[in-house]
Design an enzyme around this catalytic site. Structure first.
Site, PDB file in Angstrom:
ATOM      1  N   LYS A  23      24.700  10.589  49.411  1.00  0.00           N
ATOM      2  CA  LYS A  23      23.663  10.692  50.428  1.00  0.00           C
ATOM      3  C   LYS A  23      22.852   9.400  50.433  1.00  0.00           C
ATOM      4  CE  LYS A  23      19.415  12.725  51.898  1.00  0.00           C
ATOM      5  NZ  LYS A  23      18.147  13.327  51.450  1.00  0.00           N
TER       6      LYS A  23
ATOM      7  N   GLY B  62       9.110  16.637  52.608  1.00  0.00           N
ATOM      8  CA  GLY B  62       8.124  17.366  51.806  1.00  0.00           C
ATOM      9  C   GLY B  62       6.957  17.931  52.575  1.00  0.00           C
TER      10      GLY B  62
ATOM     11  N   ALA C 291      15.046  17.406  55.651  1.00  0.00           N
ATOM     12  CA  ALA C 291      13.602  17.190  55.496  1.00  0.00           C
ATOM     13  C   ALA C 291      12.791  17.975  56.509  1.00  0.00           C
ATOM     14  CB  ALA C 291      13.229  15.710  55.597  1.00  0.00           C
ATOM     15  N   GLY C 292      11.672  18.495  56.037  1.00  0.00           N
ATOM     16  CA  GLY C 292      10.714  19.166  56.902  1.00  0.00           C
ATOM     17  C   GLY C 292      10.739  20.673  56.858  1.00  0.00           C
TER      18      GLY C 292
ATOM     19  N   ASN D 102      14.600  20.773  49.605  1.00  0.00           N
ATOM     20  CA  ASN D 102      14.235  20.751  48.191  1.00  0.00           C
ATOM     21  C   ASN D 102      12.852  21.366  47.992  1.00  0.00           C
ATOM     22  OD1 ASN D 102      14.168  18.146  45.581  1.00  0.00           O
ATOM     23  ND2 ASN D 102      13.734  20.302  45.481  1.00  0.00           N
ATOM     24  N   THR D 103      11.822  20.702  48.548  1.00  0.00           N
ATOM     25  CA  THR D 103      10.446  21.117  48.310  1.00  0.00           C
ATOM     26  C   THR D 103      10.187  22.554  48.739  1.00  0.00           C
ATOM     27  OG1 THR D 103       9.776  18.824  48.681  1.00  0.00           O
ATOM     28  CG2 THR D 103       8.030  20.477  48.689  1.00  0.00           C
TER      29      THR D 103
END
Length: 331
Positions: free
Chosen positions: A174, A235, A261-262, A283-284
């Site tokens: 990635k 994040g 993301a987001g 992830n977050t």
């Protein structure tokens, strides 16, 4: 007395030394007696007795162990492929921000994901016996996707992935090249440069990018095996802010498109899938949830629900009401 005798193990004939116990046979097969279950002549052999149960001529044994599996035969085969590799789960999860590696591994199991992103960092030479991610998440079972988190130039990202390939032999990677620390938006000029170099060197880059259909096409032409437009800043948990442009990327792409993301909650994951994306990376949203394991399960269900809704084809939107029950024949 014969020095060896014959028996059948998992349907195959075997000869073993006279006086062998079940445990001796298991070790002869290069297995660990503590990690298998054995049936002898139709009866389960207690694991505590494997050392003492003697084998005899003509015995029939079945030796089993646990493997990843449990395929749901009732579910349709609806996986996805990237660079010739096929996956069932459309959810990719990261490995940062968890309390510890054990929680990370448990959340991964709950998510059902088959791919995990991993950052490349220096070994702690002051404590070489410190736990490592590979002690908890087996790279032989899960696909590790080395990433370039924290890289702000093409050269930094290329160097990082060269080291990753040397460390683990990975070519599916990635790529993200960030423009600034405040927004963590990608620097598309540096990203495109890195994509071209990595592709020439035999890497298979899945590339984090802006929600720009033109940039996505340029990355594809440069050798990206997947494009990964951000749904919102990394994040942030803001959800998918740019549905129109992401849908345009999906419609024009010839490689997989994954929202990266987001995402903040399961409904965001569903939206990404309803837009026709091949997958979603997060992830977050899982790691910082009050209950990461429950959120991981929710994300798994959200991705599955969104994909089912996309395949089903949603109803048309209307300006005015349309009654479900006919008005004719009212009392």
């Amino acid at each position: 007395m014969s020095e060896a005798f014959s028996l059948t193990v998992n349907g195959e004939p075997r000869r073993v030394p006279a006086g062998s116990s079940i445990a001796d046979l298991v070790r002869l097969l290069a297995l660990n007696p503590h990690k298998v279950a054995v049936e002898r002549n139709g009866a389960i052999a207690p694991r505590s007795a494997l050392e003492t149960i003697a084998l005899g001529e003509g015995d029939v044994l079945e030796i089993v162990h646990f493997v990843g599996g449990g395929e749901d035969l009732a579910a349709p085969a609806d996986g996805w492929s990237v660079a010739g590799r096929h996956f069932r789960s459309r959810l990719i999860v990261g490995t940062g921000k968890y309390r510890d590696f054990a929680q990370n591994a448990a959340a991964l199991e709950a998510s059902g994901a088959e791919i995990v992103t991993v950052a490349v960092r220096r070994v702690n030479i002051s404590d070489p016996k410190a736990p490592m991610l590979t002690d908890f998440i087996d790279p032989a079972r899960f696909t590790y996707l080395p990433n370039t988190a924290g890289c702000f130039t093409a050269d930094e990202a290329i160097r990082t992935l060269r080291l990753a390939r040397e460390a683990g032999g990975w070519d599916l990677v990635k790529l993200e090249v960030l423009g600034e620390a405040r927004t963590l938006y990608p620097d598309m000029r540096e990203t495109l440069k890195a994509t071209e170099v990595l592709s020439r060197e035999g890497f298979l880059p899945m590339v984090y990018c802006t929600d720009d259909p033109i940039a996505a096409r340029q990355l594809e032409e440069a050798g990206a095996v997947a494009v990964m437009p951000l749904g919102a800043p990394i994040g942030s948990g803001l959800g998918i802010q740019n549905r129109v442009t992401i849908r345009l990327i999906v419609e024009g792409a010839r490689v997989p498109v994954l929202v990266d993301a987001g995402v903040g909650t399961a409904s965001d994951a569903s939206v990404a899938m309803e837009l026709g994306c091949d997958g979603v990376l997060m992830n977050t949203a899982i790691a910082e949830a009050k209950d990461p394991l429950r959120m991981a399960r929710a994300m798994r269900l959200g991705v599955e629900a969104g994909r089912e809704a996309y395949l089903a084809g949603r109803m048309a939107t209307r300006k005015y009401a349309d009654p479900s029950s006919p008005l004719a024949g009212l009392i």
